[in-house]
Design a protein around this motif. Structure first.
Motif, PDB file in Angstrom:
ATOM      1  N   ARG A 172      -7.948  -2.453  -2.149  1.00  0.00           N
ATOM      2  CA  ARG A 172      -8.790  -1.497  -2.523  1.00  0.00           C
ATOM      3  C   ARG A 172      -8.016  -0.022  -2.914  1.00  0.00           C
ATOM      4  NH1 ARG A 172     -12.603  -3.398   1.114  1.00  0.00           N
ATOM      5  NH2 ARG A 172     -14.478  -4.677   0.088  1.00  0.00           N
ATOM      6  N   SER A 173      -7.364   0.098  -1.768  1.00  0.00           N
ATOM      7  CA  SER A 173      -6.774   1.673  -1.864  1.00  0.00           C
ATOM      8  C   SER A 173      -5.361   1.597  -2.767  1.00  0.00           C
ATOM      9  CB  SER A 173      -6.501   2.000  -0.409  1.00  0.00           C
ATOM     10  OG  SER A 173      -5.464   1.208   0.257  1.00  0.00           O
ATOM     11  N   SER A 174      -5.118   0.626  -3.080  1.00  0.00           N
ATOM     12  CA  SER A 174      -3.875   0.422  -3.692  1.00  0.00           C
ATOM     13  C   SER A 174      -3.742   0.348  -5.317  1.00  0.00           C
ATOM     14  CB  SER A 174      -2.757  -0.666  -3.381  1.00  0.00           C
ATOM     15  OG  SER A 174      -2.432  -0.863  -1.884  1.00  0.00           O
ATOM     16  N   HIS A 185     -11.879  -2.685 -10.106  1.00  0.00           N
ATOM     17  CA  HIS A 185     -10.952  -1.611 -10.320  1.00  0.00           C
ATOM     18  C   HIS A 185     -10.508  -1.525 -11.681  1.00  0.00           C
ATOM     19  CE1 HIS A 185     -10.404   0.587  -6.188  1.00  0.00           C
ATOM     20  NE2 HIS A 185     -10.924  -0.828  -6.069  1.00  0.00           N
ATOM     21  N   GLU A 211      -8.980  -3.794   2.417  1.00  0.00           N
ATOM     22  CA  GLU A 211      -8.841  -2.424   2.091  1.00  0.00           C
ATOM     23  C   GLU A 211      -7.391  -2.081   1.721  1.00  0.00           C
ATOM     24  OE1 GLU A 211     -11.121  -0.315   3.108  1.00  0.00           O
ATOM     25  OE2 GLU A 211     -12.353  -2.011   3.171  1.00  0.00           O
ATOM     26  N   ASP A 256      -5.600   1.648  -7.926  1.00  0.00           N
ATOM     27  CA  ASP A 256      -5.554   3.039  -8.810  1.00  0.00           C
ATOM     28  C   ASP A 256      -4.272   3.477  -8.526  1.00  0.00           C
ATOM     29  OD1 ASP A 256      -8.386   2.317  -9.257  1.00  0.00           O
ATOM     30  OD2 ASP A 256      -9.130   3.844  -8.012  1.00  0.00           O
ATOM     31  N   GLU A 257      -3.705   3.617  -7.629  1.00  0.00           N
ATOM     32  CA  GLU A 257      -2.186   4.113  -7.560  1.00  0.00           C
ATOM     33  C   GLU A 257      -1.380   3.604  -8.189  1.00  0.00           C
ATOM     34  OE1 GLU A 257      -1.228   6.967  -5.643  1.00  0.00           O
ATOM     35  OE2 GLU A 257      -2.674   7.199  -4.064  1.00  0.00           O
ATOM     36  N   VAL A 280       0.916  -1.181  -0.002  1.00  0.00           N
ATOM     37  CA  VAL A 280       0.110   0.108   0.083  1.00  0.00           C
ATOM     38  C   VAL A 280       0.725   1.320  -0.102  1.00  0.00           C
ATOM     39  CG1 VAL A 280      -0.281   0.234   2.725  1.00  0.00           C
ATOM     40  CG2 VAL A 280      -2.268   0.960   1.005  1.00  0.00           C
TER      41      VAL A 280
END
Length: 311
Positions: free
Chosen positions: A222-224, A254, A219, A226-227, A81
Motif C-alpha cells: 500500500r505504501s509503495s 491504487h 502495508e 504511489d511512490e 518499500v
C-alpha cells in the motif's frame, strides 16, 4: 539447496515493461533473477538495472545469474518499500520501468528451515528478511486471541478464523509453539473433518495470514505503489504480479486512483479539486497465465499481472 524459482508470467511481464536499450529498470522483488535476466538481455548492453530483495539467498543467486550483465546491474539487499531512498542513494531520479513479483518464492517454500511451508516439519519462522528478530512463532505465541482471529480472518480469509484462534490460544497455554507441525495440528483440530476432506490443506490460509502479518506485506504494498508511479518517466511502466485477492485488490485500487484521482462530486460540470491523473491503467482486466504455464507450475494458477503507464 540452490535457489530455484519458476518465474510466473515472465514473458508477459517483460513484454509489458517495453524494455528499450539505454533504459533504467528496477526489480523490487529480485528473487532468483529470472525476470531480471530477460530484462537485462533486452537492454543490449546499455542502460541500468537495479535489483532489490530482502532475502540474502535470493541476492546471491541473482548475482550469479546476472553475471553476464554485471556492468549494468546493481543489487541491493532491502525491502522495495525503500525504493525511493535506494534510487536517491544511487543518484537515479526517474526510471523507465519497475516491476514486482509478490508473495513467497518457490525456494522459500521448498526450503524447510525457512518455515513457510505447512507440508514439512520445521521451525516456525517465515521471515523473508532473516535479519529481523521477530518470527512467526512470536505472533502465534503472543498475539491475543482477538488479534489472531483478525489476521486469520482478514489476511487468510478463513471462515473458521475464530475457532482457529481459540484452538491456538488453548494449545499454547500447555506448550508454546515452536514448529510448523505443531501449528498445523492446532489448525486441524479447529476445522471440521468434512471441510478438511474437500477444502484443500486446512493450514494454507492461516499460514498465509501469519506470513503476511509478520512481513507486513500488505502495508508495504500500500505504501509503495504511489511512490513507484511517481518515480516513473513519462511512458514508463509499473508491472505487478499478485497471487491472492488481497494483493490484487490493493494494486487495482491504487492504479485506478492514480488514473482518476478526482474527488469532485460526479455532478460537477468541471473538476475543481485540481488532482491530475498520473497515467493510465494498461490492463483493464488482469493478465493471467496460460493453461500450459499452469500445468508446468501449479503455483502460477492464482497469478495476476496488472500494468500502469505513467503519462
Amino acid at each position: 539447496m540452490s535457489f530455484e524459482h519458476k518465474s510466473v508470467l515472465l514473458t508477459e511481464t517483460v513484454d509489458n515493461l517495453m524494455v528499450h536499450p539505454g533504459g533504467v529498470y528496477v526489480d523490487g522483488t529480485l528473487g532468483g533473477g529470472r525476470h531480471a535476466f530477460e530484462v537485462c538481455r533486452r537492454l543490449c548492453g546499455e542502460g541500468r538495472f537495479i535489483g532489490i530483495d530482502q532475502d540474502e539467498d535470493a541476492i546471491c543467486a541473482a548475482r550469479q545469474r546476472l553475471a553476464p550483465f554485471s556492468d549494468l546491474v546493481t543489487t541491493v539487499r532491502s525491502n522495495y518499500v525503500h525504493l525511493p531512498d535506494i534510487l536517491d542513494e544511487l543518484g537515479i531520479g526517474l526510471v523507465d520501468g519497475i516491476y514486482l513479483d509478490l508473495g513467497v518464492s518457490s525456494y522459500q517454500l521448498d526450503t524447510a528451515e525457512r518455515g513457510f511451508s505447512y507440508s514439512v516439519e520445521a521451525p516456525l519462522d517465515m521471515r523473508m528478511d532473516q535479519r529481523g528478530t521477530r518470527t512467526a512463532a512470536d505472533i502465534v505465541n503472543t498475539y491475543p486471541e482477538d488479534e489472531l482471529c483478525r489476521i486469520i480472518r482478514d489476511y487468510g480469509e478463513d471462515r473458521f478464523a475464530k475457532n482457529i484462534a481459540r484452538h491456538i490460544v488453548r494449545a499454547r497455554e500447555k506448550k508454546l509453539f515452536e514448529t510448523t507441525g505443531e501449528l498445523v495440528a492446532a489448525i486441524r483440530a479447529a476445522i471440521p473433518m468434512k471441510i478438511q476432506a474437500t477444502g484443500g490443506h486446512p493450514a494454507k490460509r492461516t499460514f498465509q495470514a501469519i506470513r503476511i502479518e509478520l512481513n507486513q506485506e500488505l502495508e508495504v504494498l500500500r505504501s509503495s505503489l504511489d511512490e513507484m508511479i511517481g518515480r516513473l518517466r513519462p511512458g514508463g511502466r509499473l508491472c505487478v504480479i499478485t497471487f491472492h485477492s488481497l494483493e490484487d485488490r490493493i494494486v487495482k485500487q491504487h492504479f485506478r486512483k492514480n488514473e482518476n484521482p478526482c474527488i469532485c462530486p460526479p455532478d460537477f460540470p468541471v473538476c475543481m479539486c485540481g488532482r491530475v491523473s498520473a497515467g493510465v491503467v494498461v490492463t483493464r482486466r488482469p493478465i493471467v497465465p496460460k493453461e500450459m504455464e499452469i500445468t508446468e507450475n501449479k503455483r502460477a494458477k492464482s497469478a495476476k499481472l496488472r500494468v500502469f503507464e505513467r503519462r
